[in-house]
Design a protein around this motif. Structure first.
Motif, PDB file in Angstrom:
ATOM      1  N   ASP A   1      -1.506   1.804  20.039  1.00 48.77           N
ATOM      2  CA  ASP A   1      -1.246   0.511  19.400  1.00 48.77           C
ATOM      3  C   ASP A   1      -2.190   0.239  18.228  1.00 48.77           C
ATOM      4  O   ASP A   1      -1.913  -0.646  17.403  1.00 48.77           O
ATOM      5  CB  ASP A   1      -1.373  -0.617  20.422  1.00 48.77           C
ATOM      6  CG  ASP A   1      -2.737  -0.633  21.107  1.00 48.77           C
ATOM      7  OD1 ASP A   1      -3.196   0.444  21.530  1.00 48.77           O
ATOM      8  OD2 ASP A   1      -3.337  -1.714  21.227  1.00 48.77           O
ATOM      9  N   GLU A   2      -3.280   0.983  18.131  1.00 46.20           N
ATOM     10  CA  GLU A   2      -4.226   0.783  17.039  1.00 46.20           C
ATOM     11  C   GLU A   2      -3.973   1.706  15.854  1.00 46.20           C
ATOM     12  O   GLU A   2      -4.603   1.551  14.799  1.00 46.20           O
ATOM     13  CB  GLU A   2      -5.664   0.993  17.527  1.00 46.20           C
ATOM     14  CG  GLU A   2      -6.141  -0.020  18.560  1.00 46.20           C
ATOM     15  CD  GLU A   2      -7.609   0.167  18.900  1.00 46.20           C
ATOM     16  OE1 GLU A   2      -8.383   0.587  18.005  1.00 46.20           O
ATOM     17  OE2 GLU A   2      -7.983  -0.078  20.058  1.00 46.20           O
TER      18      GLU A   2
ATOM     19  N   GLU B   1     -14.218   3.905  18.831  1.00 48.62           N
ATOM     20  CA  GLU B   1     -14.281   2.699  19.653  1.00 48.62           C
ATOM     21  C   GLU B   1     -14.785   1.500  18.856  1.00 48.62           C
ATOM     22  O   GLU B   1     -14.348   0.371  19.073  1.00 48.62           O
ATOM     23  CB  GLU B   1     -15.202   2.932  20.852  1.00 48.62           C
ATOM     24  CG  GLU B   1     -14.658   3.868  21.900  1.00 48.62           C
ATOM     25  CD  GLU B   1     -15.602   3.989  23.083  1.00 48.62           C
ATOM     26  OE1 GLU B   1     -15.165   3.745  24.220  1.00 48.62           O
ATOM     27  OE2 GLU B   1     -16.782   4.323  22.859  1.00 48.62           O
TER      28      GLU B   1
ATOM     29  N   GLN C   1      -9.487   5.484  10.136  1.00 50.92           N
ATOM     30  CA  GLN C   1      -8.125   5.855   9.737  1.00 50.92           C
ATOM     31  C   GLN C   1      -7.962   5.822   8.222  1.00 50.92           C
ATOM     32  O   GLN C   1      -7.260   6.655   7.648  1.00 50.92           O
ATOM     33  CB  GLN C   1      -7.121   4.924  10.401  1.00 50.92           C
ATOM     34  CG  GLN C   1      -7.016   5.146  11.907  1.00 50.92           C
ATOM     35  CD  GLN C   1      -6.016   4.208  12.535  1.00 50.92           C
ATOM     36  OE1 GLN C   1      -4.809   4.420  12.450  1.00 50.92           O
ATOM     37  NE2 GLN C   1      -6.507   3.163  13.180  1.00 50.92           N
TER      38      GLN C   1
ATOM     39  N   TYR D   1      -9.018   9.506  21.022  1.00 52.17           N
ATOM     40  CA  TYR D   1      -8.989   8.048  20.982  1.00 52.17           C
ATOM     41  C   TYR D   1      -7.610   7.560  20.530  1.00 52.17           C
ATOM     42  O   TYR D   1      -7.072   6.595  21.085  1.00 52.17           O
ATOM     43  CB  TYR D   1     -10.059   7.503  20.038  1.00 52.17           C
ATOM     44  CG  TYR D   1     -10.141   6.005  20.084  1.00 52.17           C
ATOM     45  CD1 TYR D   1     -10.944   5.357  21.022  1.00 52.17           C
ATOM     46  CD2 TYR D   1      -9.385   5.212  19.219  1.00 52.17           C
ATOM     47  CE1 TYR D   1     -10.991   3.974  21.098  1.00 52.17           C
ATOM     48  CE2 TYR D   1      -9.427   3.833  19.285  1.00 52.17           C
ATOM     49  CZ  TYR D   1     -10.232   3.222  20.225  1.00 52.17           C
ATOM     50  OH  TYR D   1     -10.258   1.850  20.296  1.00 52.17           O
TER      51      TYR D   1
ATOM     52  N   ARG E   1     -14.994  -5.192  15.180  1.00 52.44           N
ATOM     53  CA  ARG E   1     -14.435  -5.577  16.482  1.00 52.44           C
ATOM     54  C   ARG E   1     -14.935  -6.979  16.840  1.00 52.44           C
ATOM     55  O   ARG E   1     -15.955  -7.124  17.525  1.00 52.44           O
ATOM     56  CB  ARG E   1     -14.865  -4.586  17.560  1.00 52.44           C
ATOM     57  CG  ARG E   1     -14.478  -3.143  17.302  1.00 52.44           C
ATOM     58  CD  ARG E   1     -13.027  -2.896  17.638  1.00 52.44           C
ATOM     59  NE  ARG E   1     -12.715  -1.466  17.668  1.00 52.44           N
ATOM     60  CZ  ARG E   1     -11.511  -0.977  17.886  1.00 52.44           C
ATOM     61  NH1 ARG E   1     -10.495  -1.803  18.095  1.00 52.44           N
ATOM     62  NH2 ARG E   1     -11.303   0.329  17.898  1.00 52.44           N
TER      63      ARG E   1
ATOM     64  N   HIS F   1      -5.024   5.025  22.507  1.00 52.79           N
ATOM     65  CA  HIS F   1      -4.851   3.691  21.925  1.00 52.79           C
ATOM     66  C   HIS F   1      -3.803   3.745  20.817  1.00 52.79           C
ATOM     67  O   HIS F   1      -4.087   3.429  19.653  1.00 52.79           O
ATOM     68  CB  HIS F   1      -6.186   3.167  21.375  1.00 52.79           C
ATOM     69  CG  HIS F   1      -7.279   3.126  22.388  1.00 52.79           C
ATOM     70  ND1 HIS F   1      -8.060   4.230  22.681  1.00 52.79           N
ATOM     71  CD2 HIS F   1      -7.727   2.124  23.194  1.00 52.79           C
ATOM     72  CE1 HIS F   1      -8.939   3.901  23.616  1.00 52.79           C
ATOM     73  NE2 HIS F   1      -8.754   2.636  23.945  1.00 52.79           N
TER      74      HIS F   1
ATOM     75  N   ARG G   1      -2.561   2.977  12.591  1.00 56.92           N
ATOM     76  CA  ARG G   1      -2.031   2.204  11.465  1.00 56.92           C
ATOM     77  C   ARG G   1      -1.027   2.976  10.622  1.00 56.92           C
ATOM     78  O   ARG G   1      -0.307   2.371   9.820  1.00 56.92           O
ATOM     79  CB  ARG G   1      -3.179   1.735  10.570  1.00 56.92           C
ATOM     80  CG  ARG G   1      -4.222   0.914  11.291  1.00 56.92           C
ATOM     81  CD  ARG G   1      -5.449   0.669  10.438  1.00 56.92           C
ATOM     82  NE  ARG G   1      -5.152  -0.127   9.252  1.00 56.92           N
ATOM     83  CZ  ARG G   1      -6.032  -0.343   8.276  1.00 56.92           C
ATOM     84  NH1 ARG G   1      -7.244   0.190   8.345  1.00 56.92           N
ATOM     85  NH2 ARG G   1      -5.706  -1.072   7.231  1.00 56.92           N
TER      86      ARG G   1
ATOM     87  N   ASP H   1     -14.964   1.314  15.237  1.00 61.57           N
ATOM     88  CA  ASP H   1     -14.410   1.064  13.900  1.00 61.57           C
ATOM     89  C   ASP H   1     -13.254   2.015  13.605  1.00 61.57           C
ATOM     90  O   ASP H   1     -13.263   2.739  12.604  1.00 61.57           O
ATOM     91  CB  ASP H   1     -15.515   1.218  12.841  1.00 61.57           C
ATOM     92  CG  ASP H   1     -15.125   0.601  11.507  1.00 61.57           C
ATOM     93  OD1 ASP H   1     -14.010   0.070  11.396  1.00 61.57           O
ATOM     94  OD2 ASP H   1     -15.941   0.667  10.567  1.00 61.57           O
ATOM     95  N   PHE H   2     -12.240   1.998  14.469  1.00 62.68           N
ATOM     96  CA  PHE H   2     -11.117   2.917  14.307  1.00 62.68           C
ATOM     97  C   PHE H   2     -10.322   2.610  13.036  1.00 62.68           C
ATOM     98  O   PHE H   2      -9.788   3.512  12.405  1.00 62.68           O
ATOM     99  CB  PHE H   2     -10.211   2.833  15.536  1.00 62.68           C
ATOM    100  CG  PHE H   2      -9.191   3.929  15.631  1.00 62.68           C
ATOM    101  CD1 PHE H   2      -9.539   5.250  15.394  1.00 62.68           C
ATOM    102  CD2 PHE H   2      -7.876   3.646  15.973  1.00 62.68           C
ATOM    103  CE1 PHE H   2      -8.602   6.268  15.499  1.00 62.68           C
ATOM    104  CE2 PHE H   2      -6.931   4.651  16.081  1.00 62.68           C
ATOM    105  CZ  PHE H   2      -7.295   5.967  15.837  1.00 62.68           C
ATOM    106  N   ALA H   3     -10.255   1.339  12.646  1.00 63.96           N
ATOM    107  CA  ALA H   3      -9.494   0.969  11.454  1.00 63.96           C
ATOM    108  C   ALA H   3     -10.050   1.663  10.210  1.00 63.96           C
ATOM    109  O   ALA H   3      -9.302   2.225   9.403  1.00 63.96           O
ATOM    110  CB  ALA H   3      -9.509  -0.543  11.277  1.00 63.96           C
TER     111      ALA H   3
END
Length: 705
Positions: A143-144, A71, A78, A137, A667, A141, A146, A73-75
């Protein structure tokens, strides 16, 4: 027609990140998800957004940790997961591909594939729970996401991250980068291999401070521990604060890295610890004698085949397009092999080819006494980093932790070794009993700031270097931070909480360290009118970076130039160019040599823009920064997660903490993107609501992931 053929060829070379390429199955096989099970987890966010994760079992908690971190720092998560699959280059390009190469070179996934099913069932359940939280997660989500086919991940992906990253804390990256032709070998192995820039993080980025005070040395009879890790403020090695509670009695407050299913430092009810980087010589480099074809190497008068394997490194070019780049990975009996213009070199490094660190960290968080904690440390899975320990009984300890390779007398392991004889190679690791430890020193305090373990407890309480074999390769480095911390602690016979905070936030430079010699060297230069002006200003400097004096900004830039070389164990740079570069920068951007330090050094995140004090190699550490367009230096590395822990006379624990930005660093739309920044800049902390009862009345929201 030629244009059509050219486009067709380009289409074969450029492959989509969506995964529609013939070569993708070679490098991006999507594993099955972890075993299906229901997870019972609750996340309570406090007013600072810090997740307090509750679960019926430990795997339930790990599931919640994965979801909560995604929630925030998903970037970054990944990127860490892509790295474990050898696909980071598909997200970040050439720099990521270098990391992918190292993952293949070290055989990290092969190690995990071999050993994963041998791990204790509770450890595997923890890893799978965490992976499932990340998968959940991603499902919610999409759309998140990558990188296509990155999810679902499993426990093996999580474990691979530990295997890859652990050796880089003691400097393996510097040796690999040198042998790859990108940098000179570290000075103690500088016989071979030319180059210019290091692979991986700048060695000057490594650091941390730690302070421990026993009850007998404190002003009030309390036992205190300060965690002051120096890490990047963003990215895969940035700290993430959390508190965990399991129905099985697993309670812990602290911080973790992206990709870890539990806290890596902090405290439970009875004990706590923190880590600092140590830099013993744990890497042995062997020059191989190859045959004319380069397919075999001589070892004990026999020829052995050099193991070779082709791997593909995905490199993002632009948009969705990725270029597969082939590379060959080689191994010899001593370890992975890198070939360059000077020949073929095998690398043997501490903690290689094992995943015991995954269990070790978990057992440490569950320890209830020093004896249990020591048994967990004896697993010897964590290949490097100092451990500074304290507990409710008043015990304190410093472990100069390292997976010291077994070595044989008669060879200089600080240099490149002959690779054609087994006499120079002794498999295995030095036993736990031989690892340097300083437990309950007479002085009643311990500190470490990336300095030698023989300077940690003050005069009369230090370890004796003569009792340890030189084959261990124990560092003798002294840092300004370490020398300054020992002096400040030793001068205080009854250290209070206020005293400890003053020491932790100290910005002073010791007159007895490398830094004093560096500034004396700068003052001896007298090339022209400019250097005379700069020296005149430096003579007014009060040897602190507290932001109050006119010379602080100039001294800051010069301290960075000196520390960059000193920490790398390199000669200090020439005085005049260093003075000229620092002066030109200040005059170009600020029109003067003496701008206030707080005008130059800033904490910047979104709309937050605050002045900072501190600098490189001082206890209030601001080690690295970005040079923004307006000339301000936006700090990005140094004091990161800070935690003050204390056990009172009755053994009850309490703690306070702070981070530079907030719980949701990546975020911008979150209220916790930068809400801790003002406290951090002002040397203030916030309470850690460790006990669930203390959390009541301070909860922002509660939910089930």
């Amino acid at each position: 027609m030629k244009r059509t053929i050219g486009l067709a060829l380009l289409a074969l070379l450029l492959v989509s990140a969506a995964g529609l390429a013939l070569w993708e199955p070679l490098v991006a096989v999507t594993p099955a998800p972890p075993p299906v099970r229901a997870y019972d987890s609750v996340i309570a966010r406090d007013r600072w957004g810090v997740p307090h994760v509750f679960g019926r079992t430990d795997p339930d908690v790990a599931y919640g940790i994965g979801y909560a971190h995604a929630e925030d720092d998903f970037a970054t998560l990944q990127e860490v997961l892509a790295m474990t699959r050898g696909r980071l280059g598909a997200i970040t390009g050439g720099d990521g591909a270098k990391t992918d190469y190292v993952v293949h070179l070290l055989g990290a996934r092969a190690t995990v594939s071999r050993d994963y099913d041998k791990q204790p069932a509770d450890v595997r359940a923890l890893l799978d729970g965490y992976a499932t939280g990340l998968n959940r997660y991603a499902e919610r989500h999409p759309d998140e996401v990558r990188l296509a086919r990155l999810f679902p991940v499993d426990g093996r992906d999580v474990a691979t991250g530990f295997v890859v990253r652990s050796p880089f804390f003691y400097g393996l990256d510097g040796v690999l980068g040198a042998l790859a032709g990108d940098a000179p070998l570290p000075p103690d192995k500088a016989d071979e291999a030319p180059g210019t820039t290091p692979l991986g993080p700048d060695p000057a980025e490594n650091g941390s401070n730690a302070f421990v005070v026993a009850s007998k040395r404190s002003a009030d009879g309390w036992t205190r521990l300060v965690s002051n890790a120096h890490q990047p403020w963003r990215g895969g090695a940035a700290w993430y604060e959390l508190v965990v509670h399991s129905g099985t009695g697993w309670n812990f407050a602290g911080a973790t890295f992206p990709g870890a299913p539990y806290p890596l430092l902090g405290h439970n009810e009875r004990l706590g610890w923190t880590n600092t980087v140590d830099r013993p010589d744990l890497v042995d480099v062997y020059k191989l004698a190859l045959d004319d074809a380069g397919d075999a190497y001589r070892y004990d008068r026999r020829w052995r085949p050099l193991e070779r394997r082709r791997v593909w490194l995905p490199v993002k070019l632009w948009g969705p397009f990725v270029l597969p780049v082939p590379r060959t990975i080689a191994r010899a009996v001593q370890g992975p092999v890198i070939e360059n213009r000077q020949g073929a070199f095998a690398v043997r490094y501490g903690g290689a080819d094992q995943m015991r660190m995954v269990e070790q960290y978990y057992r440490l968080t569950r320890a209830r006494s020093y004896a249990e904690w020591d048994r967990a440390m004896a697993i010897q899975g964590v290949p490097g980093t100092n451990f500074l320990y304290a507990d409710a009984t008043g015990r304190i300890a410093h472990v100069y932790n390292a997976a010291f390779p077994n070595r044989r007398a008669g060879f200089d392991y600080s240099r490149v070794l002959p690779g054609d004889t087994s006499r120079a190679y002794a498999p295995g690791t030095v036993p736990w009993a031989a690892v340097p430890k300083n437990v309950d020193p007479r002085s009643g305090f311990l500190v470490n700031a990336n300095n030698t373990p023989f300077e940690a407890a003050g005069p009369g309480s230090e370890l004796d270097p003569k009792t340890f074999s030189p084959l261990l390769g124990i560092e003798r480095d002294r840092t300004n931070r370490g020398t300054r911390a020992v002096a400040l602690m030793a001068a205080d016979p009854a250290i209070s909480q206020a005293d400890l905070e003053r020491i932790k936030y100290d910005t002073g430079v010791s007159r007895g360290t490398w830094a004093a010699g560096w500034f004396e060297y700068l003052m001896a230069e007298s090339a022209d009118e400019f250097t005379v002006e700069a020296q005149r200003l430096l003579r007014r400097w009060d040897w602190t970076f507290d932001g109050r004096g006119p010379a602080d900004a100039l001294a800051l830039l010069l301290m960075r130039a000196g520390n960059r070389a000193h920490y790398r164990r390199q000669p200090l740079p020439s005085a005049y160019p260093a003075l000229l570069e620092a002066g030109d920068y200040l005059r170009k951007h600020f029109g003067r040599l003496d701008p206030p330090l707080g005008t130059v050094l800033r904490l910047r995140q979104g709309t937050v823009d605050l002045p900072l004090d501190g600098g490189p190699d001082v206890l209030r550490a601001m080690a690295l920064w970005d040079e923004d367009a307006d000339g301000r230096l936006a700090a990005k590395h140094g004091d990161s997660f800070v935690m003050f822990m204390a056990w009172d006379r009755q053994g009850r624990v309490r703690s306070r903490s702070i981070q530079p930005f907030g719980a949701a660093t990546t975020r911008p739309g979150s209220p916790h993107y930068s809400d801790q920044a003002a406290l951090f800049a002002a040397h203030r902390t916030k309470p850690v609501r460790f006990r669930p009862a203390d959390l009541r009345g301070h909860v922002e929201r509660v939910y089930r992931p």
